[in-house]
Design an enzyme around this catalytic site. Structure first.
Site, short mmCIF file in Angstrom:
data_model
loop_
_atom_site.label_atom_id
_atom_site.label_comp_id
_atom_site.label_asym_id
_atom_site.label_seq_id
_atom_site.Cartn_x
_atom_site.Cartn_y
_atom_site.Cartn_z
N ASP A 45 87.08 103.94 19.69
CA ASP A 45 86.82 102.55 19.30
C ASP A 45 85.75 102.48 18.21
OD1 ASP A 45 87.16 99.83 19.37
OD2 ASP A 45 85.94 99.51 21.16
N ASN A 54 97.03 95.66 21.70
CA ASN A 54 96.76 95.72 20.26
C ASN A 54 97.82 95.00 19.41
OD1 ASN A 54 95.16 98.97 20.47
ND2 ASN A 54 94.17 96.98 20.25
C1 IPE Z 1 90.91 99.91 22.97
O1 IPE Z 1 90.16 99.39 21.94
C2 IPE Z 1 92.23 100.40 22.45
C3 IPE Z 1 92.20 101.58 21.60
C4 IPE Z 1 91.13 102.28 21.27
C5 IPE Z 1 93.49 101.98 21.08
P1 IPE Z 1 90.17 97.83 21.60
O2 IPE Z 1 89.25 97.65 20.45
O3 IPE Z 1 91.55 97.35 21.44
O4 IPE Z 1 89.56 97.21 22.94
P2 IPE Z 1 88.85 95.81 23.21
O5 IPE Z 1 89.74 94.75 22.63
O6 IPE Z 1 87.52 95.85 22.52
O7 IPE Z 1 88.70 95.75 24.69
C1 IPE Z 2 89.79 101.33 17.36
O1 IPE Z 2 89.00 100.67 16.43
C2 IPE Z 2 91.17 101.61 16.83
C3 IPE Z 2 92.25 100.86 17.48
C4 IPE Z 2 92.13 100.01 18.46
C5 IPE Z 2 93.58 101.10 16.98
P1 IPE Z 2 88.99 99.08 16.34
O2 IPE Z 2 89.96 98.65 15.31
O3 IPE Z 2 89.15 98.48 17.68
O4 IPE Z 2 87.50 98.86 15.80
P2 IPE Z 2 86.51 97.67 16.20
O5 IPE Z 2 86.41 97.63 17.68
O6 IPE Z 2 87.09 96.42 15.63
O7 IPE Z 2 85.21 98.07 15.55
MG MG Z 3 87.84 97.88 19.13
#
Ligand code: IPE
Ligand code: IPE
Ligand code: MG
Length: 224
Positions: free
Chosen positions: A12, A60
């Site tokens: 993340d 997602n």
């Molecule tokens: C969790 O991260 C999913 C992945 C890393 C693929 P998210 O960024 O989607 O999670 P939330 O929305 O902060 O809980």
């Molecule tokens: C994790 O990074 C990757 C996926 C969930 C695919 P994010 O895109 O969730 O990054 P933040 O949480 O917005 O920083």
């Molecule tokens: Mg995230």
């Protein structure tokens, strides 16, 4: 001291990494793929039997369409560029989650990658795609019910992770302290490790730090 066999990571913080640099989110995702590449090699060198990476959750899909399609393109490019190396390094690729619901071209590439690495006997790289633990548990419970009794054992045997070693260590980057629907069942007795490091900045040294912390933990499983 115990050595972890199976580590899973909630990767993340790509978006925040990009925002801090006034770059588009997609650049954060691109740098995130580079972090994956470094880490997959390092995990193998550190003797892990299985590494499970959360790449795309069932939630997602709520992201803007252009971000979802950029993530799918990155996934395709990753398979195209790295598959030969997995084949050569005896890595078995595995997908957890309902990946057949992804775009058809992605599904095709995934199935090719699965077929080409199916007989590999070295480490396992499991990628969670269109994965949600609640969806996984519901699918597993339905299959267990079809076959007979619903028990923790029969559900466990139908989970997407059934052929992986038990989960030892679950890591989440970016400072969020939640599981976001990842491996809820498997995490029952996993050790958890959280870091503020954003995913694109995560290095093999961070994994070593997490593994060292794991080795110092005392796992009791409710006993004493
Ligand atoms: C969790 O991260 C999913 C992945 C890393 C693929 P998210 O960024 O989607 O999670 P939330 O929305 O902060 O809980
Ligand atoms: C994790 O990074 C990757 C996926 C969930 C695919 P994010 O895109 O969730 O990054 P933040 O949480 O917005 O920083
Ligand atoms: Mg995230």
């Amino acid at each position: 001291m115990s050595q972890a066999r199976h580590v899973a990571i909630i990767m993340d913080g790509n978006g925040r990494w990009a925002r801090q640099r006034h770059l588009p989110r997609i650049v954060g995702h691109q740098r995130g793929v580079e972090a994956v590449r470094r880490l997959v090699r390092a995990a193998r060198a550190m003797g892990l039997e299985a590494l499970t990476l959360y790449a795309f959750s069932t939630e997602n899909w709520r992201r803007p369409e252009d971000e979802v399609s950029a993530l799918m393109s990155l996934l395709k490019r990753f398979i195209l560029s790295d598959l030969d190396e997995f084949v050569a390094d005896n890595v078995r690729l595995k997908i957890i989650g309902d990946y057949r619901a992804l775009p058809a071209d992605v599904v095709g590439l995934i199935e090719e990658a699965l077929a080409r690495t199916a007989r590999n006997t070295g480490s396992i790289l499991a990628v969670a795609l269109n994965y949600g633990a609640q969806d996984e548990i519901a699918r597993a419970a339905a299959r267990a019910a079809e076959k007979g009794a619903i028990t923790p054992e029969t559900i466990g045997a139908e989970l997407d992770t059934a052929d992986l070693p038990p989960l030892d260590l679950l890591i989440r980057t970016s400072g969020e302290v939640r599981l976001s629907n990842f491996l809820l069942w498997q995490a029952a007795y996993a050790e958890l490790w959280f870091t503020d490091v954003l995913w694109p900045d995560f290095t093999p040294a961070h994994l070593e730090e997490a593994l060292a912390a794991f080795a110092r933990r005392e796992r009791r499983y409710g006993g004493r």
